[in-house]
Design an enzyme around this catalytic site. Structure first.
Site, mmCIF file in Angstrom:
data_model
loop_
_atom_site.group_PDB
_atom_site.id
_atom_site.type_symbol
_atom_site.label_atom_id
_atom_site.label_comp_id
_atom_site.label_asym_id
_atom_site.label_seq_id
_atom_site.Cartn_x
_atom_site.Cartn_y
_atom_site.Cartn_z
ATOM 1 N N CYS A 96 27.358 50.664 37.196
ATOM 2 C CA CYS A 96 28.079 51.800 36.629
ATOM 3 C C CYS A 96 29.252 51.285 35.784
ATOM 4 O O CYS A 96 29.994 50.407 36.249
ATOM 5 C CB CYS A 96 28.596 52.698 37.754
ATOM 6 S SG CYS A 96 29.672 54.027 37.192
ATOM 7 N N HIS A 128 30.000 47.714 52.163
ATOM 8 C CA HIS A 128 29.396 48.572 51.138
ATOM 9 C C HIS A 128 29.110 47.720 49.902
ATOM 10 O O HIS A 128 29.894 46.828 49.542
ATOM 11 C CB HIS A 128 30.348 49.711 50.793
ATOM 12 C CG HIS A 128 29.762 50.744 49.889
ATOM 13 N ND1 HIS A 128 29.669 50.569 48.521
ATOM 14 C CD2 HIS A 128 29.235 51.973 50.138
ATOM 15 C CE1 HIS A 128 29.121 51.638 47.974
ATOM 16 N NE2 HIS A 128 28.837 52.507 48.934
ATOM 17 N N GLU A 130 29.295 48.222 46.695
ATOM 18 C CA GLU A 130 30.345 48.180 45.666
ATOM 19 C C GLU A 130 31.507 47.303 46.100
ATOM 20 O O GLU A 130 32.028 46.501 45.319
ATOM 21 C CB GLU A 130 30.860 49.591 45.363
ATOM 22 C CG GLU A 130 31.936 49.591 44.289
ATOM 23 C CD GLU A 130 32.613 50.945 44.095
ATOM 24 O OE1 GLU A 130 33.810 50.958 43.747
ATOM 25 O OE2 GLU A 130 31.953 51.986 44.281
ATOM 26 N N THR A 166 35.457 53.176 44.147
ATOM 27 C CA THR A 166 35.436 54.340 43.249
ATOM 28 C C THR A 166 35.097 55.657 43.938
ATOM 29 O O THR A 166 35.417 56.728 43.419
ATOM 30 C CB THR A 166 34.434 54.118 42.102
ATOM 31 O OG1 THR A 166 33.127 53.925 42.640
ATOM 32 C CG2 THR A 166 34.828 52.908 41.263
ATOM 33 N N SER A 225 24.421 57.338 52.642
ATOM 34 C CA SER A 225 25.380 57.673 51.591
ATOM 35 C C SER A 225 26.800 57.867 52.125
ATOM 36 O O SER A 225 27.071 58.813 52.857
ATOM 37 C CB SER A 225 24.929 58.944 50.867
ATOM 38 O OG SER A 225 25.909 59.349 49.943
ATOM 39 N N ASN A 227 29.429 58.518 50.197
ATOM 40 C CA ASN A 227 29.925 59.666 49.455
ATOM 41 C C ASN A 227 29.426 60.966 50.075
ATOM 42 O O ASN A 227 30.150 61.953 50.185
ATOM 43 C CB ASN A 227 29.477 59.536 47.992
ATOM 44 C CG ASN A 227 29.545 60.841 47.236
ATOM 45 O OD1 ASN A 227 28.519 61.480 47.013
ATOM 46 N ND2 ASN A 227 30.736 61.241 46.847
#
Length: 286
Positions: A96, A128, A130, A166, A225, A227
């Site tokens: 991303c 994670h 990221e 993020t 997930s 998020n």
């Protein structure tokens, strides 16, 4: 019974971009590997697997030679790119742009601060994908804190530079900033950067408002997930009749029988087609 699918839910830009890249490559008929699940949603991963996408882990990646590998939106540490070059692997980089920019900032922070007594801190989830990519920009030196309650692991007598994964909640980041600001030594400096993706953060107030409009809410989301868990918790805060389901076959229809209005929403990793399947299952239930 009224059923509404939240138009603000579904893939974020980064995930959409990664899936589009995968579909474009697969359409050409070449063998394509993906390093880790392309998205934290098992149903979407299954769909892409049927198109030919082969998901691999890092151990398999290290043994792979002269192949084509897609890097998902979460990003990867520098060591992954080094391994690819060593093994003659053709990288399709779907990191991303928001994550990529954050990686570059943290890398520069680390390189500029070499030789200084500076702590680079990342508010994020340990392990994670990221976060592993972000920590990798600092040769593993960055300190990861998962919640405001972990701030005490920092040395308040030394300089602190704070960044965020993020997809973390803004509220938690602000609490951490306030705690450090009030506890850091006058001799140390504190700099912080709000690196939370607004496309994700802005969904929280939206999804709270959406959840209040319905008698019950189905939150459609893969179990992996991060998020999704955060957004689902936001739904439950304002509507106790919020239920987390991975797909239509997990719907407990008895809990919905007296509801005049049902809202269906999801995470940034939830495909629209999956939410539509859930809506269709409710309509067809006898």
């Amino acid at each position: 019974m009224k059923i509404e699918i939240d138009q603000g839910s579904g893939f974020c830009f980064g995930v959409t971009r990664a899936i589009n890249k995968a579909e474009e490559e697969l359409a050409q008929g070449a063998t394509l590997y993906c390093l880790g699940d392309i998205v934290h949603n098992g149903k979407e991963c299954d769909r892409l697997k049927k198109l030919g996408l082969i998901t691999i882990d890092h151990d398999t990646f290290r043994k792979l030679h002269h192949a084509k590998v897609l890097l998902r939106a979460h990003g990867e540490p520098p060591s992954t790119y080094g391994q690819a070059e060593k093994n003659g692997i053709d990288i399709i980089d779907a990191t991303c742009p928001v994550v990529l920019h954050l990686q570059e900032r943290i890398k520069k922070e680390y390189q500029d601060g070499k030789g200084e007594d500076r702590q680079i801190v990342i508010f994020g989830k340990n392990g994670h994908a990221e976060v592993l990519g972000l920590v990798g920009q600092t040769e593993g030196k960055a300190i990861v804190i998962e919640s405001p309650e972990e701030v005490d692991k920092l040395d308040f007598g030394r300089d602190i530079c704070l960044y965020s994964q993020t997809t973390k909640p803004l509220e938690g980041f602000r609490r951490i900033v306030e705690y450090i600001r009030t506890h850091i030594s006058p001799e140390a400096t504190f700099r912080y950067y709000d690196t939370i993706c607004r496309q994700v953060a802005n969904r929280m107030p939206h999804i709270r408002e959406f959840a209040t409009r319905h008698d019950a809410v189905l939150f459609v989301c893969g179990k992996k997930s991060s998020n999704g868990r955060v957004l689902y918790d936001e739904c439950r805060k304002v509507n106790p009749k919020s239920y987390l389901v991975d797909a239509a076959d997990e719907i407990e229809f008895d809990k919905l029988k007296d509801c005049g209005s049902i809202g269906i929403c999801g995470a940034t990793s939830t495909p629209k087609w999956l939410m539509e399947e859930c809506a269709e299952a409710i309509r067809n239930h006898k």
